[in-house]
Write an enzyme that holds these catalytic residues in place. Structure first.
Site, PDB file in Angstrom:
ATOM      1  N   CYS A   1      -1.709  -1.183  -5.344  1.00 46.37           N
ATOM      2  CA  CYS A   1      -2.441  -0.618  -6.490  1.00 46.37           C
ATOM      3  C   CYS A   1      -2.657   0.877  -6.275  1.00 46.37           C
ATOM      4  O   CYS A   1      -2.496   1.694  -7.187  1.00 46.37           O
ATOM      5  CB  CYS A   1      -3.820  -1.266  -6.631  1.00 46.37           C
ATOM      6  SG  CYS A   1      -3.779  -3.052  -6.656  1.00 46.37           S
TER       7      CYS A   1
ATOM      8  N   LYS B   1       9.261  -1.359  -2.491  1.00 46.77           N
ATOM      9  CA  LYS B   1       8.444  -1.051  -1.310  1.00 46.77           C
ATOM     10  C   LYS B   1       8.761  -2.045  -0.191  1.00 46.77           C
ATOM     11  O   LYS B   1       8.616  -3.249  -0.379  1.00 46.77           O
ATOM     12  CB  LYS B   1       6.961  -1.113  -1.678  1.00 46.77           C
ATOM     13  CG  LYS B   1       6.581  -0.135  -2.775  1.00 46.77           C
ATOM     14  CD  LYS B   1       5.176  -0.347  -3.278  1.00 46.77           C
ATOM     15  CE  LYS B   1       5.028  -1.650  -4.031  1.00 46.77           C
ATOM     16  NZ  LYS B   1       3.728  -1.831  -4.694  1.00 46.77           N
TER      17      LYS B   1
ATOM     18  N   GLY C   1      -4.819  -3.581  -1.039  1.00 47.48           N
ATOM     19  CA  GLY C   1      -4.919  -2.583  -2.118  1.00 47.48           C
ATOM     20  C   GLY C   1      -3.923  -1.446  -2.012  1.00 47.48           C
ATOM     21  O   GLY C   1      -3.965  -0.505  -2.806  1.00 47.48           O
ATOM     22  N   THR C   2      -2.988  -1.534  -1.044  1.00 47.11           N
ATOM     23  CA  THR C   2      -2.036  -0.417  -0.906  1.00 47.11           C
ATOM     24  C   THR C   2      -1.121  -0.295  -2.136  1.00 47.11           C
ATOM     25  O   THR C   2      -0.815   0.811  -2.568  1.00 47.11           O
ATOM     26  CB  THR C   2      -1.162  -0.551   0.363  1.00 47.11           C
ATOM     27  OG1 THR C   2      -0.711  -1.886   0.454  1.00 47.11           O
ATOM     28  CG2 THR C   2      -1.894  -0.179   1.608  1.00 47.11           C
TER      29      THR C   2
END
Ligand SMILES: Cc1ncc(COP(=O)(O)OP(=O)(O)O)c(N)n1
Ligand SMILES: Cc1nc(C(=O)O)sc1CCOP(=O)(O)O
Ligand SMILES: [Mg+2]
Length: 567
Positions: free
Chosen positions: A283, A245, A280-281
């Protein structure tokens, strides 16, 4: 009948893998019948008690039918708790709920955390992690396991032991090592366990560039080309697929992720959303991939859907304020809001998917003795780029069953499935969208009901209808009948000129329909209007002996015709 016996006979039914709910129900009755000897009182009491037994049996049997019909996809997340609820277990639960998948949880650590960072971590003893794993996996049917924070080598070990004991369909590993705030969440000793045991079991590993760098012993990643090389090297450590990512890649206006499946690289681009609410992106992305896999998607399709979901959620939540720190959580439940900003809908529908649009017909399938599953499988195998389930005579229940079957097939090929006319059926099976005509539910109402993420197509025969389709929030136009057809009764033919007029009146992509086959498809594409993206076909695919061959031939012809236009 004793409750334990009922449970055990239900369990036996499950074990014998009776797939048909009616079979399950009759098996429950069969196994339970012998046990009414338990009651040996007076005649009347016996009758009453028999009635009670029968009622219980009926209730249980109907529950068995219900259970086998209602088993929903299930993700187990093995991760840490985030008290601020932006990441970790809490994000996983929200992501799975938003994607309509059940999520069970094994907690590996409890963190004291907020939008400013991580203030404390309490690691759950590995024996208790093992106990949680045993509780869930011995009882529930888990489709996919997703892992997040695994803070000790012992926890990695017990997880791998459980995964060997209880087989699941897929393992998604998010190698959580550093939080978005920069806090270290896994010690270097965990890395050895990752490399030796967990990574070889993973179906996909989803490191960000910092984590990819740590996995590779500290090599810095500064470009997309570095991400490609890293994904290849990391794949050599065992996972079947790798998604690196690039959200943190410096100097990039886009969020670029690199997916490598061992053969091909896919670069996935999305605009970088300017927001503080990104906690939290990672997860959420991994949970969303797990959820889509649990629903039956192929890996690449699951990754694409997850990336689009994150992008839409970040965009929707860009201005919300939760907490005083530098990194806030985002809102997972945008689908629950009745929003219709077109900006949120960009990219989730690819107009090129309209190239070869297969529309099913149950009458034709009956005529050729084909099941809907066989027909749709052959069409997508042959190259159909989108499928519409058009069931004009089916009862609602049968329509829904067929939709679920087709959805499974289409998801596994990464092909969108739309439902003809029935918004309720599309909602019930979580199809990719609907196609509605001028006398069906208006597109703007369908949009309100389906939310921003679903695809909506509208039939248009005139430029005015085409303009209205855009205003109503449709994604594409189905325009016909281009040629006369026997498939739709009393259908007005508008010809190639009518098709051209509709295309020119709208910004929306258009698919042509009506009497189109290999003999005339080239002439349709050759009208040469940029927003005409393909042809929708019923009889030329499904009223033929071999759906696979017909679809393949038409697909080749359309690719050639489209390529010739761009020369
Ligand atoms: C792609 C595509 N275009 C047009 C239609 C026709 O829709 P409609 O006018 O609602 O007619 P029915 O298909 O419902 O009989 C379509 N189904 N698909
Ligand atoms: C479902 C449908 N809609 C049409 C329209 O003109 O809107 S024509 C049509 C039937 C298309 O079937 P075939 O490919 O067998 O001609
Ligand atoms: Mg219709």
């Amino acid at each position: 009948m004793a409750y334990a016996q009922l449970l055990s006979c239900h369990f036996n039914c499950q074990n014998s893998r009776l797939s048909n709910p009616v079979q399950v129900a009759s098996e429950v009755f069969r196994q339970s019948r012998g046990s009414s000897f338990l009651f040996r009182n007076s005649d009347t009491t016996q009758k009453n008690q028999r009635r009670i037994v029968m009622n219980m049996q009926e209730e249980r049997a109907s529950k068995a039918v219900h259970d086998s019909e209602m088993r929903i996809p299930h993700v187990l997340t093995v991760a840490g708790s985030d008290s601020g609820a932006g990441a970790g277990i809490q994000a996983d639960l929200k992501a799975c709920a938003a994607r309509r998948v059940y999520c069970s949880t094994v907690i590996t650590a409890v963190t004291a955390q907020n939008t400013a960072g991580v203030q404390g971590v309490d690691i759950v003893p590995e024996e208790f992690v093992a106990e949680q794993l045993q509780s869930v996996l011995s009882d529930m049917h888990v489709d996919v396991v997703k892992t997040g924070m695994l803070p000790s080598p012992g926890i990695v070990k017990v997880l791998c032991q459980s995964l060997r004991k209880f087989q699941v369909r897929a393992l998604v590993v998010d190698p959580v090592m550093v939080s978005t705030s920069g806090d270290i969440l896994a010690s270097p000793s965990v890395l050895a366990g990752f490399r030796e045991e967990l990574l070889p079991m993973a179906d996909i590993l989803t490191p960000n560039i910092k984590e990819a760098s740590v996995l590779l012993g500290g090599v810095p990643l500064k470009s997309v080309s570095d991400m490609r090389s890293a994904s290849k090297l990391i794949r050599d450590m065992g996972p079947r697929n790798v998604l690196v990512k690039g959200g943190d890649l410096p100097d990039s206006l886009e969020a670029i992720d690199v997916f490598f499946d061992g053969e091909d690289f896919f670069e996935m681009h999305s605009p970088r959303v300017n927001t503080r609410n990104t906690h939290g992106t990672g997860c959420t992305l991994a949970s969303c991939i797990a959820a889509e896999l649990a629903k039956g998607s192929s890996m690449l399709q699951a990754v694409k859907v997850a990336k689009r979901y994150i992008e839409t959620a970040l965009d929707y939540s860009r201005d919300i304020v939760i907490g005083n720190g530098s990194q806030g959580p985002f809102d997972h439940f945008l689908a629950l809001k009745n929003i219709s900003q077109s900006s949120l809908r960009q990219d989730r529908f690819n107009p090129n998917d309209l190239l070869l649009y297969a529309v099913t017909d149950s009458g034709m399938n009956r005529k050729w003795g084909r099941s809907i599953a066989d027909a749709v499988t052959a069409a997508v195998e042959g190259g159909a780029t989108i499928v519409q389930l058009r069931e004009k005579e089916a009862e609602t229940g049968d329509f829904l069953d067929a939709a679920k079957i087709c959805l499974k097939i289409c998801r596994s090929y990464g092909v969108p499935l739309l439902i003809n006319d029935r918004i309720d059926v599309a909602l019930a099976c979580d199809a990719d969208g609907v196609h509605v005509g001028q006398s069906d539910m208006p597109a703007r109402v369908a949009r309100t009901l389906l939310g921003p993420e679903k695809i909506i197509g509208v039939s248009c025969k005139t430029p005015e209808q085409a303009q209205q389709a855009w205003i109503d929030g449709a994604d594409y136009i189905g325009c016909g009948g281009v040629y006369p057809t026997n498939t739709k009764e009393n259908n007005r033919t508008i010809g190639l000129d009518g098709l051209k007029a509709v295309c020119l009146a709208s910004k929306l992509p258009v698919v042509a329909i009506g009497g189109i086959a290999s003999s005339n498809a080239r002439s349709v594409i050759e009208i040469g209007v940029p927003n005409l993206k393909g042809v929708a076909v019923v009889s030329a695919l499904f009223d033929r002996e071999c759906v696979l061959t017909e679809t393949r031939n038409l697909h080749t012809l359309l690719c050639e015709a489209a390529a010739a236009l761009t020369k």
